[in-house]
Design a protein around this motif. Structure first.
Motif, short mmCIF file in Angstrom:
data_model
loop_
_atom_site.label_atom_id
_atom_site.label_comp_id
_atom_site.label_asym_id
_atom_site.label_seq_id
_atom_site.Cartn_x
_atom_site.Cartn_y
_atom_site.Cartn_z
N LYS A 1 0.83 -1.20 0.00
CA LYS A 1 0.00 0.00 0.00
C LYS A 1 0.87 1.26 0.00
O LYS A 1 0.57 2.23 -0.70
CB LYS A 1 -0.92 -0.01 1.22
CG LYS A 1 -1.92 1.13 1.26
CD LYS A 1 -2.81 1.05 2.50
CE LYS A 1 -3.69 -0.17 2.46
NZ LYS A 1 -4.66 -0.18 3.61
N LYS A 2 1.95 1.23 0.76
CA LYS A 2 2.84 2.39 0.82
C LYS A 2 3.63 2.55 -0.49
O LYS A 2 3.88 3.68 -0.94
CB LYS A 2 3.79 2.25 2.01
CG LYS A 2 3.07 2.41 3.35
CD LYS A 2 4.03 2.39 4.50
CE LYS A 2 3.28 2.61 5.80
NZ LYS A 2 2.60 3.93 5.81
N LEU A 3 4.02 1.44 -1.10
CA LEU A 3 4.72 1.53 -2.38
C LEU A 3 3.81 2.06 -3.47
O LEU A 3 4.28 2.74 -4.40
CB LEU A 3 5.29 0.16 -2.77
CG LEU A 3 6.59 -0.24 -2.06
CD1 LEU A 3 6.98 -1.66 -2.44
CD2 LEU A 3 7.73 0.72 -2.40
N LEU A 4 2.53 1.77 -3.38
CA LEU A 4 1.58 2.32 -4.35
C LEU A 4 1.56 3.85 -4.23
O LEU A 4 1.57 4.56 -5.25
CB LEU A 4 0.19 1.75 -4.12
CG LEU A 4 -0.92 2.29 -5.04
CD1 LEU A 4 -0.58 2.05 -6.51
CD2 LEU A 4 -2.27 1.65 -4.69
N LYS A 5 1.56 4.36 -3.01
CA LYS A 5 1.60 5.81 -2.81
C LYS A 5 2.91 6.39 -3.33
O LYS A 5 2.93 7.48 -3.91
CB LYS A 5 1.41 6.14 -1.34
CG LYS A 5 0.01 5.84 -0.81
CD LYS A 5 -0.12 6.22 0.65
CE LYS A 5 -1.52 5.95 1.16
NZ LYS A 5 -1.68 6.29 2.60
#
Length: 315
Positions: free
Chosen positions: A111-115
């Motif tokens: 989820k953080k890598l998507l951001k």
């Protein structure tokens, strides 16, 4: 152009570390990886055991461009989970590997890598990216070493000089050519603590892991039944194993640091054998929900408990 890309990389670093909360950040070029040859030899020796997916995806793992055509860079990140040292295992209890005593890191890091990827596109609208977190077919530890996050130690874990080896990794492969960081060099020296600490001799030599003997593999990846007459020595572990990491001097000297997005669930540190034995499939699923423990099916839970009980009786 070069200056603009350097500034963009530093903006991404600041966003990753300060806003998203990653503990480490680095960039590696998306070039073919030398570890491809080591992987081929490792597979040829059968050290992957029942992990057939390793052989199926072997040709992809050493080439980021195979995962994202036109790839130029790999952004590497890590989250730390260095809890205080474990005390003696209470009688009638079993351990869970330290990385599994928290939320499922795959979802958190993804989820953080998507951001981070969306932030990258904000800087470079033409950018394409692909996220890889552990289960993706990439030699992630070698890429992380190229990005300067650490080096691959004799226990085959990535070790960072400041944070040790209790790290959870993630990668963002992108078509943007970002300035690479300097690769990290090996700092294991003459130490062989991890080889001596492994009770099953899964580390056949420095940097050489025979997964078929590894407690982590046996409790998680191995799907077949254990030999009832000669169950494996699991050293009190129900799921995973930490022994080759907790003995490492780099971990002993690392500061206690647990990523706030992956807080420790203290009740998972040790679990009662009698309580686990009394669980049905639904109750086990509820206990494991939201954590890496969910990878352990109810059938393999019963198998592991049986092996732990058998070896305890032999002792």
């Amino acid at each position: 152009m070069e200056r603009a890309h350097h500034e963009a990389k530093e903006a991404l670093r600041a966003y990753a570390l300060k806003t998203l909360g990653f503990d480490l950040f680095g960039v590696a070029p998306a070039e073919p990886l030398e570890g491809q040859r080591h992987l081929a030899a490792w597979l040829a020796m059968g050290f992957h055991g029942e992990m057939a997916y390793m052989a199926r995806t072997a040709t992809l793992r050493g080439n980021p461009d195979a995962l994202l055509p036109g790839a130029r860079s790999v952004i590497c990140v890590a989250c730390a989970y260095h809890d205080p040292p474990d005390g003696p295992l209470p009688s009638g209890h079993v351990r869970v590997a330290r990385y599994a005593r928290r939320r499922d890191y795959h979802k958190v890091i993804r989820k953080k890598l998507l951001k981070l990827g969306e932030h990258l596109v904000g800087l470079f609208p033409e950018a394409q990216f692909r996220i890889v977190v552990d289960s993706g077919p990439l030699l992630e530890k070698e890429v992380a070493q190229r990005a300067g996050l650490g080096w691959i130690g004799k226990n085959t874990c990535l070790i960072n000089r400041r944070l040790g080896s209790e790290l959870l990794l993630g990668e963002l492969i992108t078509t943007v050519a970002l300035p690479p960081d300097s690769p990290e060099t090996d700092h294991c020296g003459s130490c062989t603590a991890c080889l001596a600490a492994c009770p099953t001799e899964a580390l056949r030599g420095p940097y050489q892991l025979d997964a078929r003997r590894c407690i982590s593999y046996l409790t998680i990846e191995h799907k077949s039944a254990f030999d009832a007459d000669h169950p494996p020595q699991l050293s009190g572990y129900l799921f995973g194993c930490d022994l080759c990491q907790t003995c490492c001097p780099w971990n002993r000297h690392a500061p206690l640091q647990v990523n706030p997005h992956l807080p420790t669930r203290a009740h998972l540190a040790t679990l009662s054998v009698s309580e686990l034995a009394g669980l049905d499939a639904e109750a086990w699923a509820k206990l494991a929900e939201g954590s890496p423990l969910r990878r352990l099916t109810y059938e393999r839970l019963r198998r592991n408990l049986g092996a732990l009980d058998s070896t305890a009786k032999q002792e």
